[in-house]
Every structure is written in C-alpha cells, then in structure tokens.
Design an enzyme around this catalytic site. Structure first.
Site, PDB file in Angstrom:
ATOM      1  N   HIS A   7      -8.254   0.860  -3.911  1.00  0.00           N
ATOM      2  CA  HIS A   7      -9.166   0.630  -2.789  1.00  0.00           C
ATOM      3  C   HIS A   7      -9.855   1.952  -2.475  1.00  0.00           C
ATOM      4  CE1 HIS A   7      -9.528  -0.418   1.809  1.00  0.00           C
ATOM      5  NE2 HIS A   7     -10.703  -0.353   1.219  1.00  0.00           N
ATOM      6  N   ASP A  29      -4.804   3.546  -1.866  1.00  0.00           N
ATOM      7  CA  ASP A  29      -5.886   3.870  -0.936  1.00  0.00           C
ATOM      8  C   ASP A  29      -6.443   5.265  -1.200  1.00  0.00           C
ATOM      9  OD1 ASP A  29      -6.082   1.547   0.838  1.00  0.00           O
ATOM     10  OD2 ASP A  29      -4.023   2.045   1.419  1.00  0.00           O
ATOM     11  N   MET A  76     -12.098   4.163  -0.419  1.00  0.00           N
ATOM     12  CA  MET A  76     -12.779   4.382   0.860  1.00  0.00           C
ATOM     13  C   MET A  76     -13.498   5.712   0.726  1.00  0.00           C
ATOM     14  SD  MET A  76      -9.695   2.924   3.169  1.00  0.00           S
ATOM     15  CE  MET A  76      -8.613   3.067   1.749  1.00  0.00           C
ATOM     16  N   MET A  97      -9.075   7.978  -0.137  1.00  0.00           N
ATOM     17  CA  MET A  97      -9.921   8.327   1.017  1.00  0.00           C
ATOM     18  C   MET A  97     -10.463   9.736   0.834  1.00  0.00           C
ATOM     19  SD  MET A  97      -7.625   6.957   4.171  1.00  0.00           S
ATOM     20  CE  MET A  97      -6.665   5.428   4.078  1.00  0.00           C
ATOM     21  N   MET A 136     -11.559  -6.303   5.524  1.00  0.00           N
ATOM     22  CA  MET A 136     -10.690  -5.376   6.262  1.00  0.00           C
ATOM     23  C   MET A 136     -10.288  -5.991   7.604  1.00  0.00           C
ATOM     24  SD  MET A 136     -10.141  -2.713   4.353  1.00  0.00           S
ATOM     25  CE  MET A 136      -9.218  -1.799   5.593  1.00  0.00           C
ATOM     26  N   SER A 138       0.841  -1.202   0.000  1.00  0.00           N
ATOM     27  CA  SER A 138       0.000   0.000   0.000  1.00  0.00           C
ATOM     28  C   SER A 138       0.873   1.247   0.000  1.00  0.00           C
ATOM     29  CB  SER A 138      -0.899   0.002   1.230  1.00  0.00           C
ATOM     30  OG  SER A 138      -1.463   1.298   1.372  1.00  0.00           O
ATOM     31  N   HIS A 182      -1.212  -1.302  -4.225  1.00  0.00           N
ATOM     32  CA  HIS A 182      -2.487  -0.987  -3.565  1.00  0.00           C
ATOM     33  C   HIS A 182      -2.573   0.525  -3.337  1.00  0.00           C
ATOM     34  CE1 HIS A 182      -5.963  -2.080  -1.018  1.00  0.00           C
ATOM     35  NE2 HIS A 182      -5.544  -1.138  -0.183  1.00  0.00           N
ATOM     36  N   ASP A 208      -6.509  -6.620   4.370  1.00  0.00           N
ATOM     37  CA  ASP A 208      -5.866  -5.302   4.361  1.00  0.00           C
ATOM     38  C   ASP A 208      -5.926  -4.728   5.770  1.00  0.00           C
ATOM     39  OD1 ASP A 208      -4.982  -2.730   3.816  1.00  0.00           O
ATOM     40  OD2 ASP A 208      -6.718  -2.175   2.581  1.00  0.00           O
TER      41      ASP A 208
HETATM   42  C1  DX5 Z   1      -6.249   1.319   5.720  1.00  0.00           C
HETATM   43  C2  DX5 Z   1      -5.804   1.071   4.304  1.00  0.00           C
HETATM   44  C3  DX5 Z   1      -4.671   0.122   4.214  1.00  0.00           C
HETATM   45  C4  DX5 Z   1      -3.390   0.598   4.864  1.00  0.00           C
HETATM   46  C5  DX5 Z   1      -2.723  -0.614   5.423  1.00  0.00           C
HETATM   47  O1  DX5 Z   1      -7.469   1.969   5.716  1.00  0.00           O
HETATM   48  O2  DX5 Z   1      -6.868   0.533   3.539  1.00  0.00           O
HETATM   49  O3  DX5 Z   1      -4.435  -0.264   2.866  1.00  0.00           O
HETATM   50  O4  DX5 Z   1      -2.502   1.215   3.988  1.00  0.00           O
HETATM   51  O5  DX5 Z   1      -1.615  -0.212   6.167  1.00  0.00           O
HETATM   52  P1  DX5 Z   1      -0.863  -1.233   7.148  1.00  0.00           P
HETATM   53  O6  DX5 Z   1      -0.374  -2.381   6.317  1.00  0.00           O
HETATM   54  O7  DX5 Z   1       0.236  -0.409   7.709  1.00  0.00           O
HETATM   55  O8  DX5 Z   1      -1.876  -1.664   8.167  1.00  0.00           O
HETATM   56 ZN    ZN Z   2      -6.411  -0.357   1.581  1.00  0.00          ZN
END
Ligand code: DX5
Ligand code: ZN
Length: 221
Positions: A65, A34, A67, A36, A136, A9, A32, A174
């Site tokens: 991903h 993220d 969110m 947000m 998750m 990620s 990956h 994840d």
């Molecule tokens: C959290 C994200 C993850 C995050 C994971 O909301 O969706 O992808 O980057 O980070 P680690 O591996 O550090 O938990």
């Molecule tokens: Zn993620």
C-alpha cells in the site's frame, strides 16, 4: 463460504523483529505493507530496500500500500521486486490507468486506493483496469485509529456497481478493522480486510486472523 482475505498490516509489527513477526502471521492471505513517504502522508515508514527484504523473508505474498507522492514513478519498482499486489493512491497518481496497466504488465495485481473524502464514481468506467480498490476507513498515515463507518455507503455503491458490470475487482478496507467493525465492512461489500493493531495487538496474532476471517465470512454476501 464466501471468498474473503485477511491482510495483517506490518505497520503494527516490531520493526526490529520483523522476521519473527512475519512468522506470527503465516496464516494471513497477504502481508499488508504500508509505505509512507512523509509527504503524501505525515508519517514515514520504509522504502523498496526494506520491502525487498520483507518479500524475501515472508512466507506469505505481499500487498503493498503506497502512501506516496508520484506513484507513477515509484510504484513499478515494488512490482519488480516481486510484490503480489501494488496499490497506489488515486489522489497522487497522474495517470492511474496507465500505471495500473504497467503494474499488471510487470506481473503484479494493480490496486487503487481512495482517501475518505475522495469519491469513487470516476472509477466506475475503468473498474476492469484494476484488481483491487482500497476504500480507506481512516485518514491514511497511522495505525490504531477509529473505523469510519461513514465510508460504508461509498463501499456499498462500489460493490453494486462492480456487480452490475460483472467485475471481479476485490474491494479492500483498511483502517480500524477489528472483530467489532469487520462485520459491517463485509456487509457493505468488502472482501479483503487489512488489520494492523487488531492482529499485532492480540496475544495470539494467528488466532486473531482466524477470528477476523470467521466474522468476515459470516457477513460477506
Ligand atoms: C493506515 C494504514 C493502515 C494501518 C491500519 O494509514 O494504511 O494499513 O496499518 O492499522 P489499524 O488496523 O490499526 O487501523
Ligand atoms: Zn494500509
């Protein structure tokens, strides 16, 4: 050796040295990404403009991903810019099956994600509509949180159900995935692993990816 995927990620990457950090994870299966929106989750990262540049720069395909609120409206744009995989949250989607079909039509793999408190039983009858289900293992929003082992029974039920139905859906985890937690996720049925801090926090991200891959492959069955 079983088929497993390690998806680092970039939430844990250096946002102003993204090209260099993408090069450090060239051994990954997917990158990956993220997204947000500070509404679905209490954190803000980046949107389509940044993801487009990551897509153009990364030697590795993208696993986006989302969110975000209202993925029905926004998710197709990420497939259109060329992301290999686009995952939206079940809790946020008005019409998850219609959205998954739209993503596939554009040419992306379609993924659906569930937060820790969200049950997965409602997905059993529509497993074939998705290429990936993301369970998750932290509350979404931030990297570096602790792995929630209490999500493993849900993952195992999903794996059993997918097998029973002959589904080829990938099961992704994840949150909190590291060399000390990846084995239990693999045992419970995950085949696709996101790791942020465990990869970018390592002195050598390439080696961290290989170490995670070795652990996952040894424990997936
Ligand atoms: C959290 C994200 C993850 C995050 C994971 O909301 O969706 O992808 O980057 O980070 P680690 O591996 O550090 O938990
Ligand atoms: Zn993620």
């Amino acid at each position: 050796m079983a088929d497993t995927r390690i998806n680092p990620s970039i939430l844990s990457a250096d946002f102003v040295n993204m090209e260099a950090d993408l090069a450090r994870i060239a051994a990954a299966d997917f990158v990956h990404v993220d997204v947000m929106d500070n509404h679905f989750v209490p954190n803000l990262t980046f949107g389509p403009q940044m993801v487009r540049r990551v897509q153009e720069t990364s030697p590795v395909p993208l696993d986006v991903h989302l969110m975000i609120t209202d993925p029905d409206r926004w998710a197709p744009g990420y497939a259109e810019l060329g992301a290999a995989s686009v995952t939206f949250h079940l809790e946020a989607a008005a019409e998850p099956v219609a959205l998954a079909r739209r993503l596939r039509q554009i040419g992306a793999r379609a993924g659906v994600a569930v937060k820790p408190a969200t049950p997965v039983e409602g997905l059993y009858d529509v497993l074939d509509e998705f290429d990936q289900i993301l369970v998750m293992t932290v509350e979404p929003g931030f990297g570096g949180q602790s792995f929630m082992a209490d999500q493993m029974p849900k993952l195992a039920r999903l794996r059993d159900e997918a097998r029973r139905r002959g589904s080829h859906v990938w099961l992704q985890v994840d949150g909190g995935i590291s060399e000390s937690t990846i084995a239990q996720a693999a045992e419970a049925g995950a085949d696709t692993f996101v790791a942020g801090s465990a990869v970018f926090g390592a002195a050598d991200p390439g080696r961290a990816i290989e170490a995670l891959r070795a652990q996952a492959s040894a424990h997936v069955h």
